[in-house]
Design a protein around this motif. Structure first.
Motif, short mmCIF file in Angstrom:
data_model
loop_
_atom_site.label_atom_id
_atom_site.label_comp_id
_atom_site.label_asym_id
_atom_site.label_seq_id
_atom_site.Cartn_x
_atom_site.Cartn_y
_atom_site.Cartn_z
N ARG A 281 0.83 -1.20 0.00
CA ARG A 281 0.00 0.00 0.00
C ARG A 281 0.87 1.25 0.00
O ARG A 281 0.61 2.22 -0.72
N SER A 282 1.94 1.24 0.80
CA SER A 282 2.85 2.38 0.86
C SER A 282 3.50 2.64 -0.49
O SER A 282 3.63 3.80 -0.93
N LEU A 283 3.90 1.57 -1.19
CA LEU A 283 4.51 1.74 -2.52
C LEU A 283 3.51 2.35 -3.50
O LEU A 283 3.84 3.28 -4.25
N LEU A 284 2.27 1.85 -3.51
CA LEU A 284 1.27 2.38 -4.43
C LEU A 284 0.97 3.85 -4.15
O LEU A 284 0.79 4.64 -5.07
N LEU A 285 0.92 4.21 -2.88
CA LEU A 285 0.70 5.62 -2.53
C LEU A 285 1.85 6.49 -3.03
O LEU A 285 1.63 7.60 -3.54
N THR A 286 3.07 5.99 -2.88
CA THR A 286 4.23 6.75 -3.37
C THR A 286 4.17 6.91 -4.88
O THR A 286 4.43 7.99 -5.42
N LEU A 287 3.85 5.82 -5.59
CA LEU A 287 3.75 5.90 -7.05
C LEU A 287 2.67 6.89 -7.47
O LEU A 287 2.88 7.70 -8.38
N ALA A 288 1.50 6.83 -6.80
CA ALA A 288 0.42 7.75 -7.15
C ALA A 288 0.85 9.20 -6.94
O ALA A 288 0.53 10.08 -7.75
N TRP A 289 1.58 9.44 -5.86
CA TRP A 289 2.03 10.80 -5.57
C TRP A 289 3.06 11.26 -6.60
O TRP A 289 2.94 12.36 -7.15
N GLU A 290 4.05 10.43 -6.88
CA GLU A 290 5.12 10.85 -7.79
C GLU A 290 4.66 10.89 -9.24
O GLU A 290 5.26 11.60 -10.05
N MET A 291 3.61 10.15 -9.58
CA MET A 291 3.07 10.21 -10.95
C MET A 291 2.10 11.39 -11.10
O MET A 291 1.57 11.61 -12.20
N GLY A 292 1.87 12.11 -10.02
CA GLY A 292 1.01 13.29 -10.08
C GLY A 292 -0.46 12.97 -10.01
O GLY A 292 -1.30 13.81 -10.35
N PHE A 293 -0.82 11.76 -9.53
CA PHE A 293 -2.22 11.37 -9.45
C PHE A 293 -2.89 11.87 -8.17
O PHE A 293 -4.11 11.82 -8.05
N ARG B 31 -7.98 5.91 -17.90
CA ARG B 31 -8.62 5.58 -19.17
C ARG B 31 -7.80 4.60 -20.02
O ARG B 31 -8.29 4.09 -21.02
N GLN B 32 -6.55 4.34 -19.64
CA GLN B 32 -5.71 3.45 -20.44
C GLN B 32 -6.10 1.99 -20.26
O GLN B 32 -6.81 1.62 -19.33
N GLY B 33 -5.57 1.13 -21.17
CA GLY B 33 -5.76 -0.30 -21.03
C GLY B 33 -4.92 -0.84 -19.88
O GLY B 33 -3.97 -0.20 -19.42
N ARG B 34 -5.24 -2.05 -19.42
CA ARG B 34 -4.59 -2.62 -18.25
C ARG B 34 -3.08 -2.76 -18.44
O ARG B 34 -2.30 -2.44 -17.54
N GLU B 35 -2.63 -3.25 -19.58
CA GLU B 35 -1.19 -3.44 -19.80
C GLU B 35 -0.45 -2.11 -19.83
O GLU B 35 0.66 -1.99 -19.31
N ALA B 36 -1.05 -1.11 -20.45
CA ALA B 36 -0.42 0.22 -20.47
C ALA B 36 -0.34 0.79 -19.06
O ALA B 36 0.66 1.42 -18.68
N GLN B 37 -1.37 0.57 -18.25
CA GLN B 37 -1.35 1.04 -16.87
C GLN B 37 -0.27 0.33 -16.06
O GLN B 37 0.47 0.97 -15.30
N ALA B 38 -0.16 -1.00 -16.24
CA ALA B 38 0.86 -1.76 -15.51
C ALA B 38 2.26 -1.31 -15.92
O ALA B 38 3.16 -1.19 -15.07
N ARG B 39 2.46 -1.05 -17.18
CA ARG B 39 3.77 -0.60 -17.64
C ARG B 39 4.12 0.77 -17.05
O ARG B 39 5.27 1.01 -16.67
N ALA B 40 3.13 1.64 -16.98
CA ALA B 40 3.37 2.97 -16.40
C ALA B 40 3.80 2.85 -14.95
O ALA B 40 4.67 3.60 -14.48
N LEU B 41 3.20 1.91 -14.21
CA LEU B 41 3.59 1.72 -12.82
C LEU B 41 5.02 1.19 -12.73
O LEU B 41 5.79 1.61 -11.86
N ALA B 42 5.40 0.26 -13.62
CA ALA B 42 6.76 -0.26 -13.61
C ALA B 42 7.77 0.84 -13.91
O ALA B 42 8.82 0.94 -13.25
N GLU B 43 7.47 1.68 -14.88
CA GLU B 43 8.36 2.79 -15.22
C GLU B 43 8.50 3.75 -14.03
O GLU B 43 9.61 4.19 -13.71
N ALA B 44 7.39 4.06 -13.40
CA ALA B 44 7.44 4.98 -12.27
C ALA B 44 8.22 4.37 -11.11
O ALA B 44 9.00 5.07 -10.45
#
Length: 547
Positions: free
Chosen positions: A208-220, A239-252
């Protein structure tokens, strides 16, 4: 690093004379500058590669190690591998004459003028190195770092496929959507973050802590006076597809500031006077992951990093400056011997934690094996995974519940959370449940969403008319507000109305009585205090708890 003249100036005059004697140079004068000039001329003319062929193997090894790392290694790293170089003043040098009996190969090279010690600026700040001056090694061909590490595996060897394994998934996408949706109805503050767990598919605090950090740093997410709330920038991702969303999280994740070391199971990190670079740790793993579909032993990956780049987290090679305790023994983990307990644990957590959470690594259930997913290999190889998810319809039920399949659009679920209350996750991987309530409709109105728009939205995402009863209930709430309540209350029932009248008239008992429910019952506001008062008045109250 510095040139020979600069390096030689750091030596005592007696050491310059010892180095000169080794190279058949008679330095008897007291002029240090002249000694430095003479020695720099002799040493600078050496063919170091040829000279190394005359040295014993134990002295060649430290030189090759330095040359393989651009001519320098941190002092702690170098001494750990090749021994100490004792630091002495002029008096002790004259008395002990350490050049006749060096304690290590490193010390022997020191008194031959082939290695030196000094500080240099790095990305981590000033670090002390042993080094070979640039003009001493200039004529040499570069030395391959892999050629100087003994017992280093050229590559990881595939392992047998395990009988059972936990396949990676993309539930991080769903849980991040839940977090963004939750931020609409409650401020994400430290004291209420645990409330998220009932709505998450995998309610693990570190995840949960990691996801919150990603959401913050991605500007969400954005900071507001009321706490952390969702930002409009997250809509494009939703609005993106699931794979595009997962890739964005990996990049972040690959460049985010979340520090895996401080979340590694079994470790307790204390204090703020030291720090580590989480990005360097991730790169140490990502750069060595075999981009195949084979299974590998995690121990082999950790061992390879220990051999190739043990100081990936401590560039100065100093293992005594961190305050890290073993959670089980409570002992501080210091010294290089603590590497398996700190760095080793960290590397394993990177594979078994974030890489798995983000859908990048499958994990064997009962043995220490892993493999990269197709998604991970595409990401690391700069490829893409095709979108295959087929969105299932959202259903509005006659009882006011809304059934949202996990494969439904994340943006649509985010919007539903604006008008309906989320229910606890009962069966991860099946359905999300939301419920229309007066409170949720009130929250929607506060966001500028009137009841008519609520009904239109539900019809749109459900692909059919909203059930007639639900439509009437929403319209009735719009005109009359909340007309019925369900409450948890404590009720006092008495056998005779006279008892209730006496309690009402008693100034000590009356403050704990609330709304009357007829002649024989009343709501109690503080039943414990009421029991104390009635006992003093000569009346025992029997407590009945209905399961």
């Amino acid at each position: 690093m510095r040139t020979l003249p600069q390096a030689l100036l750091d030596h005592e005059l007696i050491v310059l004379r010892v180095i000169g004697e080794w190279w058949d140079l008679d330095l008897t004068g007291a002029d240090k500058a002249a000694c430095v000039e003479g020695l720099a001329g002799v040493l600078g003319a050496l063919d170091l590669e040829r000279e190394m062929s005359f040295l014993p193997p134990e002295e060649v090894e430290p030189l090759r190690a330095l040359l393989a790392h651009d001519g320098r290694l941190p002092v702690s790293t170098f001494m750990r591998q090749f021994g100490d170089v004792r630091q002495m003043g002029p008096g002790r040098l004259e008395q002990e004459e350490p050049w006749y009996d060096p304690v290590s190969p490193a010390e022997a090279l020191w008194y031959r003028g082939l290695i030196y010690r000094g500080f240099d600026r790095t990305a981590e700040g000033m670090v002390e190195f042993f080094y070979v001056p640039t003009d001493l090694r200039a004529p040499m061909a570069p030395v391959d770092a892999a050629s100087v590490a003994e017992a280093m595996p050229a590559s990881l060897e595939p392992a047998p496929e395990p009988e059972r394994f936990a396949a990676a998934d993309t539930r991080a996408v769903d849980d991040l959507t839940t977090i963004l949706a939750a931020a609409q109805i409650m401020p994400l503050q430290e004291e209420n973050l645990s409330r998220l767990d009932a709505w998450l598919l995998q309610p693990e605090p570190a995840r949960r802590s990691l996801l919150l950090t990603l959401a913050w740093e991605m500007g969400f997410l954005r900071e507001t006076p009321d706490g952390i709330r969702p930002a409009r920038t997250g809509v494009a991702w939703l609005r993106q597809g699931r794979e595009a969303q997962a890739r964005a999280l990996a990049e972040a994740w690959s460049s985010c500031g979340w520090n895996e070391l401080r979340h590694t199971p079994g470790l307790i990190c204390e204090g703020s006077g030291w720090e580590n670079d989480p990005i360097v740790a991730r790169n140490a793993v990502l750069q060595r992951l075999p981009q195949t579909g084979d299974w590998y032993h995690l121990d082999d990956l950790v061992r390879q990093i220990e051999l190739e780049e043990p100081d990936f987290q401590r560039p100065d090679g100093n293992y005594d400056t961190w305050y890290v305790r073993d959670a089980e023994t409570n002992a501080y983990l210091t010294g290089f011997e603590s590497w398996p307990g700190v760095e080793g644990r960290l590397l394993r957590f990177l594979v078994r934690g974030p890489l798995h959470w983000l859908g990048l690594s499958d994990l064997a259930m009962d043995v220490g094996q892993f493999r990269l997913t197709t998604r991970a290999r595409a990401w690391l190889g700069h490829g893409h995974v095709a979108e295959t998810e087929v969105a299932q319809p959202i259903k509005v039920m006659p009882d006011g519940t809304i059934l949202v399949p996990q494969s439904a659009g994340r943006f649509e679920r985010f919007q539903i959370a604006r008008v309906a209350e989320p229910q606890p996750v009962q069966d991860p991987g099946q359905l999300y449940l939301y419920r229309l309530t007066p409170a949720s409709l009130g929250l929607a109105r506060d966001q500028g969403i009137d009841p008519g728009r609520v009904l239109s939205f539900l019809a749109e995402v459900g692909g059919q008319d909203v059930p007639a009863g639900i439509r009437r209930a929403v319209e009735r709430w719009a005109s009359a507000g909340t007309e019925a309540f369900l409450e948890h209350v404590v009720v006092l029932r008495v056998a005779d109305p006279e008892i209730l009248d006496k309690l009402r008239s008693n100034p000590r008992a009356n403050p704990f009585l609330g709304e009357s429910l007829g002649d024989l019952a009343v709501v109690v506001t503080d039943w414990d205090r009421l029991q104390q008062v009635t006992a003093q008045l000569g009346l025992f109250i029997e407590v009945r708890v209905w399961e």
